[in-house]
Structure formats: structure tokens, C-alpha cells
Write a protein that holds these residues in place. Structure first.
Motif, PDB file in Angstrom:
ATOM      1  N   GLY A 118       8.556  -3.560  -5.699  1.00 28.03           N
ATOM      2  CA  GLY A 118       8.987  -2.267  -5.199  1.00 28.03           C
ATOM      3  C   GLY A 118       8.955  -2.207  -3.681  1.00 28.03           C
ATOM      4  O   GLY A 118       8.671  -3.198  -2.998  1.00 28.03           O
ATOM      5  N   ARG A 119       9.229  -1.027  -3.151  1.00 23.18           N
ATOM      6  CA  ARG A 119       9.322  -0.816  -1.707  1.00 23.18           C
ATOM      7  C   ARG A 119       8.126  -0.010  -1.208  1.00 23.18           C
ATOM      8  O   ARG A 119       7.456   0.691  -1.957  1.00 23.18           O
ATOM      9  N   ASP A 120       7.910  -0.097   0.113  1.00 18.13           N
ATOM     10  CA  ASP A 120       6.798   0.646   0.710  1.00 18.13           C
ATOM     11  C   ASP A 120       6.980   2.149   0.609  1.00 18.13           C
ATOM     12  O   ASP A 120       5.995   2.891   0.566  1.00 18.13           O
ATOM     13  N   ASP A 121       8.235   2.618   0.560  1.00 15.03           N
ATOM     14  CA  ASP A 121       8.422   4.056   0.418  1.00 15.03           C
ATOM     15  C   ASP A 121       8.219   4.504  -1.024  1.00 15.03           C
ATOM     16  O   ASP A 121       8.318   5.693  -1.333  1.00 15.03           O
ATOM     17  N   GLN A 122       7.910   3.564  -1.916  1.00 13.96           N
ATOM     18  CA  GLN A 122       7.428   3.865  -3.260  1.00 13.96           C
ATOM     19  C   GLN A 122       5.910   3.630  -3.332  1.00 13.96           C
ATOM     20  O   GLN A 122       5.171   4.415  -3.909  1.00 13.96           O
ATOM     21  N   GLN A 123       5.477   2.534  -2.719  1.00 10.62           N
ATOM     22  CA  GLN A 123       4.065   2.174  -2.741  1.00 10.62           C
ATOM     23  C   GLN A 123       3.212   3.124  -1.904  1.00 10.62           C
ATOM     24  O   GLN A 123       2.114   3.525  -2.323  1.00 10.62           O
ATOM     25  N   GLY A 124       3.713   3.498  -0.710  1.00  8.96           N
ATOM     26  CA  GLY A 124       2.963   4.383   0.176  1.00  8.96           C
ATOM     27  C   GLY A 124       2.599   5.700  -0.486  1.00  8.96           C
ATOM     28  O   GLY A 124       1.427   6.096  -0.494  1.00  8.96           O
ATOM     29  N   PRO A 125       3.572   6.416  -1.066  1.00 12.98           N
ATOM     30  CA  PRO A 125       3.242   7.662  -1.752  1.00 12.98           C
ATOM     31  C   PRO A 125       2.282   7.467  -2.924  1.00 12.98           C
ATOM     32  O   PRO A 125       1.465   8.341  -3.217  1.00 12.98           O
ATOM     33  N   ALA A 126       2.364   6.303  -3.597  1.00  9.80           N
ATOM     34  CA  ALA A 126       1.489   6.062  -4.759  1.00  9.80           C
ATOM     35  C   ALA A 126       0.033   5.949  -4.335  1.00  9.80           C
ATOM     36  O   ALA A 126      -0.848   6.608  -4.904  1.00  9.80           O
ATOM     37  N   ILE A 127      -0.258   5.127  -3.313  1.00 14.57           N
ATOM     38  CA  ILE A 127      -1.649   4.976  -2.882  1.00 14.57           C
ATOM     39  C   ILE A 127      -2.119   6.238  -2.162  1.00 14.57           C
ATOM     40  O   ILE A 127      -3.289   6.629  -2.260  1.00 14.57           O
ATOM     41  N   ALA A 128      -1.203   6.928  -1.475  1.00  6.59           N
ATOM     42  CA  ALA A 128      -1.575   8.187  -0.812  1.00  6.59           C
ATOM     43  C   ALA A 128      -1.965   9.240  -1.839  1.00  6.59           C
ATOM     44  O   ALA A 128      -2.941   9.986  -1.641  1.00  6.59           O
ATOM     45  N   ALA A 129      -1.230   9.308  -2.937  1.00  8.27           N
ATOM     46  CA  ALA A 129      -1.558  10.270  -3.994  1.00  8.27           C
ATOM     47  C   ALA A 129      -2.926   9.968  -4.589  1.00  8.27           C
ATOM     48  O   ALA A 129      -3.694  10.885  -4.922  1.00  8.27           O
ATOM     49  N   TYR A 130      -3.256   8.694  -4.702  1.00  9.97           N
ATOM     50  CA  TYR A 130      -4.567   8.311  -5.242  1.00  9.97           C
ATOM     51  C   TYR A 130      -5.678   8.683  -4.259  1.00  9.97           C
ATOM     52  O   TYR A 130      -6.742   9.168  -4.653  1.00  9.97           O
ATOM     53  N   ILE A 131      -5.404   8.463  -2.964  1.00  5.21           N
ATOM     54  CA  ILE A 131      -6.389   8.812  -1.932  1.00  5.21           C
ATOM     55  C   ILE A 131      -6.663  10.314  -1.941  1.00  5.21           C
ATOM     56  O   ILE A 131      -7.814  10.761  -1.899  1.00  5.21           O
ATOM     57  N   ALA A 132      -5.603  11.103  -2.007  1.00  8.10           N
ATOM     58  CA  ALA A 132      -5.751  12.562  -1.977  1.00  8.10           C
ATOM     59  C   ALA A 132      -6.286  13.112  -3.285  1.00  8.10           C
ATOM     60  O   ALA A 132      -7.115  14.042  -3.288  1.00  8.10           O
ATOM     61  N   GLY A 133      -5.833  12.534  -4.410  1.00  6.57           N
ATOM     62  CA  GLY A 133      -6.203  13.059  -5.707  1.00  6.57           C
ATOM     63  C   GLY A 133      -7.506  12.511  -6.255  1.00  6.57           C
ATOM     64  O   GLY A 133      -8.501  13.229  -6.380  1.00  6.57           O
ATOM     65  N   GLU A 134      -7.542  11.210  -6.555  1.00  2.00           N
ATOM     66  CA  GLU A 134      -8.713  10.610  -7.180  1.00  2.00           C
ATOM     67  C   GLU A 134      -9.881  10.432  -6.211  1.00  2.00           C
ATOM     68  O   GLU A 134     -11.038  10.622  -6.579  1.00  2.00           O
ATOM     69  N   LEU A 135      -9.575  10.048  -4.960  1.00  2.00           N
ATOM     70  CA  LEU A 135     -10.654   9.873  -3.977  1.00  2.00           C
ATOM     71  C   LEU A 135     -11.028  11.188  -3.313  1.00  2.00           C
ATOM     72  O   LEU A 135     -12.026  11.266  -2.591  1.00  2.00           O
ATOM     73  N   LYS A 136     -10.186  12.217  -3.511  1.00  2.00           N
ATOM     74  CA  LYS A 136     -10.440  13.571  -2.999  1.00  2.00           C
ATOM     75  C   LYS A 136     -10.713  13.581  -1.490  1.00  2.00           C
ATOM     76  O   LYS A 136     -11.581  14.302  -1.000  1.00  2.00           O
ATOM     77  N   ALA A 137      -9.924  12.776  -0.760  1.00  2.97           N
ATOM     78  CA  ALA A 137     -10.100  12.694   0.687  1.00  2.97           C
ATOM     79  C   ALA A 137      -9.573  13.945   1.375  1.00  2.97           C
ATOM     80  O   ALA A 137      -8.472  14.412   1.080  1.00  2.97           O
ATOM     81  N   LYS A 138     -10.367  14.480   2.291  1.00  5.72           N
ATOM     82  CA  LYS A 138      -9.949  15.611   3.125  1.00  5.72           C
ATOM     83  C   LYS A 138      -9.512  15.129   4.512  1.00  5.72           C
ATOM     84  O   LYS A 138      -8.743  15.801   5.196  1.00  5.72           O
ATOM     85  N   SER A 139     -10.030  13.957   4.918  1.00  2.00           N
ATOM     86  CA  SER A 139      -9.668  13.401   6.232  1.00  2.00           C
ATOM     87  C   SER A 139      -9.507  11.892   6.104  1.00  2.00           C
ATOM     88  O   SER A 139     -10.265  11.232   5.396  1.00  2.00           O
ATOM     89  N   VAL A 140      -8.493  11.357   6.788  1.00  2.00           N
ATOM     90  CA  VAL A 140      -8.179   9.931   6.694  1.00  2.00           C
ATOM     91  C   VAL A 140      -7.830   9.385   8.069  1.00  2.00           C
ATOM     92  O   VAL A 140      -7.138  10.045   8.857  1.00  2.00           O
ATOM     93  N   ALA A 141      -8.317   8.174   8.354  1.00  4.88           N
ATOM     94  CA  ALA A 141      -7.905   7.423   9.547  1.00  4.88           C
ATOM     95  C   ALA A 141      -7.081   6.228   9.095  1.00  4.88           C
ATOM     96  O   ALA A 141      -7.312   5.677   8.011  1.00  4.88           O
ATOM     97  N   ILE A 142      -6.127   5.833   9.903  1.00  2.70           N
ATOM     98  CA  ILE A 142      -5.227   4.735   9.537  1.00  2.70           C
ATOM     99  C   ILE A 142      -5.262   3.653  10.609  1.00  2.70           C
ATOM    100  O   ILE A 142      -5.277   3.942  11.801  1.00  2.70           O
ATOM    101  N   VAL A 143      -5.265   2.408  10.143  1.00  2.00           N
ATOM    102  CA  VAL A 143      -5.168   1.238  11.025  1.00  2.00           C
ATOM    103  C   VAL A 143      -4.027   0.377  10.512  1.00  2.00           C
ATOM    104  O   VAL A 143      -3.914   0.150   9.303  1.00  2.00           O
ATOM    105  N   ASP A 144      -3.158  -0.106  11.414  1.00  4.43           N
ATOM    106  CA  ASP A 144      -2.118  -1.045  10.977  1.00  4.43           C
ATOM    107  C   ASP A 144      -2.111  -2.269  11.869  1.00  4.43           C
ATOM    108  O   ASP A 144      -2.658  -2.260  12.976  1.00  4.43           O
ATOM    109  N   ASP A 145      -1.509  -3.354  11.371  1.00  3.92           N
ATOM    110  CA  ASP A 145      -1.558  -4.640  12.082  1.00  3.92           C
ATOM    111  C   ASP A 145      -0.302  -4.927  12.905  1.00  3.92           C
ATOM    112  O   ASP A 145      -0.079  -6.064  13.323  1.00  3.92           O
TER     113      ASP A 145
END
Length: 403
Positions: free
Chosen positions: A167-194
């Protein structure tokens, strides 16, 4: 007149006037010469070269070799079947090159493949390498199909003959983001990229999706895919105390970053994309890896077909990550050749868009861009030192993973 026979050294007398002996003398001279063997009959076999490229040395060589093994397995199985294409029995061979995950080296490898007149290219691993290399393949009329490159730009440039089995990142990104917001119940997130096409692209998709979900973004840091010391950026992030840190990058950097974060006393949950969703994270991060979350742009390796897993494990041991997708990519090319009854890229490449194949990773079909239709996304957690699939996301809907 004396005539020397060149092979024997014998001399024979040849009259300059016609005589009954002339025919005999000429026959003797002819006997000194060599006769040419008759031309061999046309061969009923043909050798077709399929190329593979990926990082075979360096920090993510374990992933590149895994991909290469997937290609080799598919070719070995095809050769065992003695397929006939265009009336000839085809023998497939691999030409594999190390691109070191470097875009500049990747384009040199691409030109080498073009010069070698390969029939198709299976690769590359990294989006940042596959994208520029695909420009060269497209101009040469050689199809390329990656089993791992997830950046949307790969198939958004309207190039013919460019495909992917993930699949593509514009499919994968929303999937892991939904898990972060939903299952991990994150209220604040920091991002690092390479800063690579893959890492930056995926991180951007996660960032956008989290903002839409109402999660507070407390900062975005940049590093490189060659860095080994992350303590300065981690110190900055620590002061913001995010619930989750998402890293867009590969396992070689992600594992070290996570380990160093724990050494600094950071408690944030770490999340990653597919490039760091590997068993190697347990070795790279050590006990610090426990509890991490990550996504993969496709079904997990353990969900691959039993036939593939049995054959691959017997020959190479357990898969690392992308081998089933590279195996399927190779079989897509072979199936397109079979459908076109030709090994000519100009004839079989159009058939790749029409392939419908039951592969190791599920049903394989492609849209007009060369993207895989209905690609699944899988969410994993590190549990007991193992990367374990916990949910599959398809069409935006997550369901618990069951093998």
C-alpha cells in the motif's frame, strides 16, 4: 607448377594445361582444407534476466537480502515448472545489485540494468531510490515493481510500467495515526523523520491525520538515515513530554533512537512505520523496544500463504519483512509474460495492469496508476521481544488480527 598442401606440407605438381589428372589434383588440394560444421538447429529455450536492486550492504542489508531471497524463490519455482512462453522453454536468472539505499547509486544501478537489457526490475526497497530509478526504467520501456516503496509519488507521476505490491503512505499514515489516537489514546505527539522520501513522506501523512483527529502536535524534528546519536533532539522532545513519539524512518535508526530515549528516562510510547516494523528492533532497542507500535503497508509475513512460508523458511529461514511482497512482485511479472505469451517488455508490461493473481500476500490486482487494489494495513506491537500483529485496517476499518 608446384602447389603446397598447407596442412600436410606435401607438394603436388599441377599442370597449367588441362589434363585428365587435373580433377584428381584439385580434389587432393580440397582435401587439405577444412570443412565447416553445419549450423546448429534453432534453440527451443530462452534465458530471461529479471533484475533486483536493494541495499545488500549497510545498516538495512538484512532487509535488502530478504527481498532478494523472495525474488530468487519465485524464479527457482518458475524454472522448476519449465514454463513455455512464445513457444520456448524459459529459464529465468537474476541480476542483483546493491544500491546501498542511496538514490544516486540507485540511478547508476538502474542504468546498468537498462544496458544489460533486463526484462523487468523487482525493486528497489527504499522509496527515495525507487522514485528516481523508475524514471530511467520508464524511458527504457522496462517495467519496475517494488515490494516495499510506499511513497505516493512513485505512482503519481503518470509513468507507465511502475507498480508496487504494497500500500501507500497516504493509506498507512492514517492507519497508524488512528491507532495512536484511538488505541494509544494519545493527546500529544512529537514527530521525527529521517529526511528520506519514505520517512518524511510517511511522517507527514501521520502528522496530517493526527491533526485532523484533534491530537496536539508538540514538535517535529529532523535527522538522517545515517545518524546514530539522537540525544540532542530527544532532549528537546523530552521537555515537551509527549504521550507518543512517531519516527518516520528505518529500523537501523528507529531502534537506536528508542534505546537512547529510555536512557534519558523518557516514558513516551514510540510508534513507527513499516521500515521499522521488524524483529531486528528487539536487537537494536533491547528491552526498551517493549510496547512499541508500528504499521506495515500490507498483511504481516505470518499471514502469507503456507506454501510460500514453508518454501521460504526451508531455504532461507524466517522472513524479515518484505520477502513475500517481492516474491509476489516477481510472480506478477511472470504471469504478465504468460498472459502476453512474450518476454518482450513492450508486449507484457500492458498485461501487468490486467493481472489477477492469488499471491503469497493475498489477491494481487492493480489500478491504472500501478498501485495495488484494496491494500491492507497491519498494526503491530512489540510483545515479549516479538513484533506481533494486533489489527488489520482495510478501507479505513480496523479489525483484530487473526491468522
Amino acid at each position: 607448377m608446384a602447389k603446397r598442401c598447407p596442412d600436410t606440407g606435401w607438394f603436388r605438381k599441377v599442370s597449367t594445361t588441362p589434363s585428365p589428372l587435373l580433377a584428381l589434383i584439385l580434389f587432393s588440394l580440397a582435401a587439405c582444407g577444412k570443412t565447416e560444421a553445419p549450423a546448429p538447429p534453432a534453440s527451443d529455450t530462452i534465458t530471461v534476466t529479471i533484475a533486483h536492486a536493494g541495499p545488500l550492504t549497510g545498516s538495512i542489508a538484512h532487509q535488502g537480502k530478504d527481498d532478494e531471497n523472495g525474488v530468487n524463490l519465485a524464479l527457482d519455482q518458475a524454472n522448476a515448472k519449465k514454463l513455455k512462453i512464445g513457444g520456448k522453454t524459459v529459464t529465468f536468472k537474476i541480476l542483483s545489485e546493491d544500491d546501498q539505499g542511496d538514490p544516486k547509486l540507485g540511478t547508476l544501478v538502474a542504468q546498468k540494468f537498462v544496458d544489460a537489457k533486463v526484462a523487468a526490475v523487482i525493486g528497489h526497497l527504499n522509496s527515495g531510490v525507487t522514485i528516481p530509478a523508475s524514471e530511467i526504467y520508464a524511458k527504457a520501456g522496462i517495467p519496475v515493481i517494488s515490494g516495499s516503496a510506499t511513497n505516493p509519488d512513485l505512482t503519481e507521476r503518470k509513468l507507465k510500467g511502475v507498480f508496487r505490491t504494497v500500500g501507500r503512505d497516504d493509506q498507512q499514515g492514517p492507519a497508524i495515526a488512528a491507532y495512536i489516537a484511538g488505541e494509544l489514546k494519545a493527546k500529544s505527539v512529537a514527530i521525527v523523520d529521517d529526511k528520506t522520501a519514505y520517512g518524511e513522506g510517511l511522517a507527514t501523512e501521520v502528522d496530517k491525520s493526527l491533526r485532523k483527529a484533534g491530537v496536539t502536535m508538540v514538535g517535529r524534528e529532523r535527522t538522517t538515515d545515517k545518524e546514530t546519536d539522537f540525544k540532542s533532539i530527544l532532549t528537546r522532545i523530552k521537555s515537551r513530554n509527549p504521550d507518543v513519539i512517531f519516527h518516520g524512518g528505518m529500523d537501523a535508526t528507529g531502534g537506536l533512537m528508542l534505546k537512547q530515549a529510555r536512557e534519558l528516562g523518557m516514558k513516551s510510547v514510540f510508534a513507527f512505520g513499516d521500515g521499522a516494523c521488524t524483529e531486528e528492533m528487539a536487537q537494536l532497542a533491547g528491552p526498551a523496544g517493549e510496547g512499541l507500535a508500528c504499521s506495515q503497508a500490507g498483511l504481516p509475513a505470518e499471514a502469507a500463504s503456507k506454501e510460500f512460508l514453508d518454501a521460504f523458511t526451508k531455504k532461507y529461514g524466517p522472513t524479515k519483512l518484505y520477502a513475500p511482497f517481492f516474491y509476489d512482485a516477481t510472480n506478477v511479472v511472470i504471469e504478465a509474460m504468460r498472459r502476453a505469451d512474450s518476454v518482450d517488455p513492450a508486449k507484457f508490461t500492458p498485461e501487468m495492469y490486467n493481472v489477477s493473481l492469488a499471491g503469497a500476500t493475498g489477491k494481487l490486482e492493480f489500478d491504472a496508476k500501478g498501485d495495488r487494489k484494496d491494500a491492507e494495513m497491519t498494526i503491530f506491537r512489540m510483545q515479549g521481544g516479538k513484533i506481533v500483529p494486533v489489527a488489520v485496517v482495510k478501507g479505513g476499518v480496523a479489525t483484530p488480527f487473526t491468522k
